[in-house]
Enzyme design. Structure first.
Site, mmCIF file in Angstrom:
data_model
loop_
_atom_site.group_PDB
_atom_site.id
_atom_site.type_symbol
_atom_site.label_atom_id
_atom_site.label_comp_id
_atom_site.label_asym_id
_atom_site.label_seq_id
_atom_site.Cartn_x
_atom_site.Cartn_y
_atom_site.Cartn_z
ATOM 1 C CB CYS A 1 13.261 12.228 -14.194
ATOM 2 S SG CYS A 1 11.687 13.000 -14.610
ATOM 3 N N GLY B 1 21.330 18.092 -20.505
ATOM 4 C CA GLY B 1 20.804 19.434 -20.283
ATOM 5 C C GLY B 1 21.901 20.480 -20.190
ATOM 6 N N GLY C 1 15.305 15.754 -20.129
ATOM 7 C CA GLY C 1 16.288 14.701 -20.350
ATOM 8 C C GLY C 1 17.284 14.634 -19.218
ATOM 9 C CB THR D 1 21.530 16.308 -14.953
ATOM 10 O OG1 THR D 1 20.326 16.053 -14.214
ATOM 11 C CG2 THR D 1 22.172 17.590 -14.456
ATOM 12 C CB ALA D 2 25.256 14.679 -18.496
ATOM 13 C CD GLU E 1 17.857 10.205 -13.586
ATOM 14 O OE1 GLU E 1 16.642 10.420 -13.502
ATOM 15 O OE2 GLU E 1 18.634 10.909 -14.272
#
Length: 505
Positions: free
Chosen positions: A294, A243, A238, A240-241, A395
């Protein structure tokens, strides 16, 4: 009744029924359960309601997986697990048409892509790891007077937290290796597109022992799983934030996790590039799956001497893409998965224009009145982009391609490495020696040279570095991500062990 309706009916009891959590081999819809809507991205029509799993449902799902692990799954031989995984692969293939329609309707992607890639990868992934199950054996170490046995043991219950963009692919990337290694699982699908994962969970439960795979949906379920004290392993894909939040929750229980996170990937077109290859790779890399990937090549760096030629030809390719309903076999680009994602991508586009970028080319969104409320974003090619712009740093997860120019390869490498991400990078040059040198300088977990074939990745390590996460999926070594080594030491009978046996009183 349509294939989608048949799947919905078999899973939930009727056209208007709510899709529940899947626990102990059945769908569970508690009285007065909180639900959320799943809308068809092409039309904005509600196609299902899904139970938002609360802490109690998550607890039930984890307990079910724990019982199945302790009572059945951990006691099976590798060969028996192989048989089960082969049966899962066959069951998924038997439902390929149904699953591809279901995925297209809830995610928006072209159904043909869902069928030939997503569902095919899903079944093949279970076959692949079925073939590896019997290779995961212990080791015997000769250490002179000591003989050491290294045993590989499963963790137990594994939480698999998935994103919305490739539901069947992420399902098999997580479930196939964790099951092959002897674990049981609780799956949490992306709340934007939970139906395909819930249906897959029902299908695999037709052949697996009860409770080996469970599924809970809704945003709160992810946090509950990440912080659950008896979940012994987490595998996450998923943003990055998100994660980071999962890792913080996992840290409370010192739970081991694999993180496959975001990307802001660079495609570098060198001055000696074959332009046919460059345009084909850019089109595939950027626009496949509506850019909701991604791995998308969102930053395209072109040597200044070839920039005009590339932009002209890539503009033609961008305009030629047909945007439409994923169920239309002619569609190349479907809608964004939901209204929130559409608004986010359009905000990035507006930000780029505000900062001085130019729309060089754009596809056409549908004019059909039936699709008027769909979550459309036209495939767009931006020029005049600089590395400092927000659109070049963050992103986007949508079909917005950014072209930048460079004068020397050192500058291109610096730009490519200038983000906090490190998932993929691509190089277009006929000089393989040069490509090999440059690949070593790129900060990314995966490098593509003169191709962007994500659809043939099974068997290769998939994963990134830096803010793109850690751990590797899709290949044989992934099995070891789901076991832990235990050392057992015995006297070998050869030589003396200092201090052993202890002296008698």
């Amino acid at each position: 009744m349509s294939i989608f309706a048949e799947a919905k009916s078999s899973a939930t009891g009727g056209e208007t029924a709510v899709w529940g959590a899947f626990i102990d081999g059945r769908f569970v819809v508690p009285p007065r359960a909180k639900t959320f809507e799943v809308r068809e991205p092409a039309t904005d029509e509600v196609i299902a309601s899904v139970v938002e799993a609360d802490d109690d449902l998550v607890e039930q799902a984890v307990a079910s997986a724990r019982r199945a692990y302790e009572d059945v799954w951990r006691h099976l031989s590798p060969r028996e697990r192989t048989g089960y995984l082969r049966a899962v692969a066959d069951a998924i293939r038997d439902h390929a048409d149904e699953l591809s329609e279901l995925e297209s309707r809830e995610v928006g992607k072209p159904r043909r892509d869902a069928l030939r890639f997503d569902i095919s990868f899903c079944s093949s992934g279970f076959d692949y790891f079925a073939g590896l199950t019997e290779t995961l054996h212990g080791e015997l170490l000769d250490q002179g007077p000591i003989e050491t046995r290294v045993l590989y043991e499963p963790y137990g219950v594994v939480a698999a937290i998935l994103p919305f963009n490739w539901p069947p692919i992420h399902f098999t990337k997580k479930l196939a290796p964790l099951l092959a290694a002897g674990n049981t699982g609780v799956v949490k699908p992306g709340e934007q597109a939970p139906l395909t994962v819930l249906r897959l969970t029902e299908i695999v439960n037709q052949v697996l022992p009860e409770g080996v795979v469970n599924a809970v949906a809704g945003r709160p379920a992810g946090a509950a799983l990440a912080g659950h004290p008896t979940v012994e392993r987490i595998t996450f894909t998923g943003a990055t934030a998100t994660g980071r939040a999962v890792l913080k929750s996992a840290a409370e229980n010192v739970t081991y996790a694999t993180m496959e996170l975001g990307g802001k990937n660079a495609l570098i077109v060198l001055d000696d590039a074959d332009m046919d290859v460059a345009v084909a790779v850019a089109t595939e890399g950027m626009f496949y799956n509506q850019g909701e990937a991604c791995t998308s090549t969102a930053r395209i760096l072109v040597h200044r001497s070839r920039a005009d030629e590339f932009v002209e030809r890539f503009s033609d390719a961008t305009r030629s893409l047909k945007v439409g309903d994923g169920l239309d076999p002619e569609t190349d680009i479907g809608p964004m998965v939901d209204r929130t994602q559409q608004e986010k991508v359009l905000a990035h586009l507006q930000s780029a224009l505000d900062e001085g970028a130019t729309v060089q080319a754009q596809g056409a969104i549908p004019t059909d009145s039936r699709l008027a409320k769909g979550y459309w974003v036209a495939p767009t090619l931006l020029t005049g982009v600089t590395p400092e712009m927000r659109v070049a740093r963050e992103e986007i997860f949508g079909p917005i391609a950014c072209v930048m120019t460079y004068d020397d390869i050192d500058t291109a490498i610096d730009i490519a490495n200038s983000t906090p991400y490190g998932l993929t990078a691509a190089l277009i040059t006929p000089d393989h020696f040069k490509a090999a040198q440059l690949a070593g300088r790129l900060d990314a977990g995966m490098i593509f040279v003169n191709n962007y074939m994500r659809r043939a990745f099974l068997g290769s390590p998939f994963g990134g570095i830096k803010g793109s996460g850690f751990g590797r999926e899709n290949w044989a070594e992934t099995l070891k991500e789901f076991v832990r080594a235990k050392t057992v030491r015995f006297p070998s009978g050869r030589g003396e062990i200092p201090g052993w046996p202890p002296p008698k009183d």
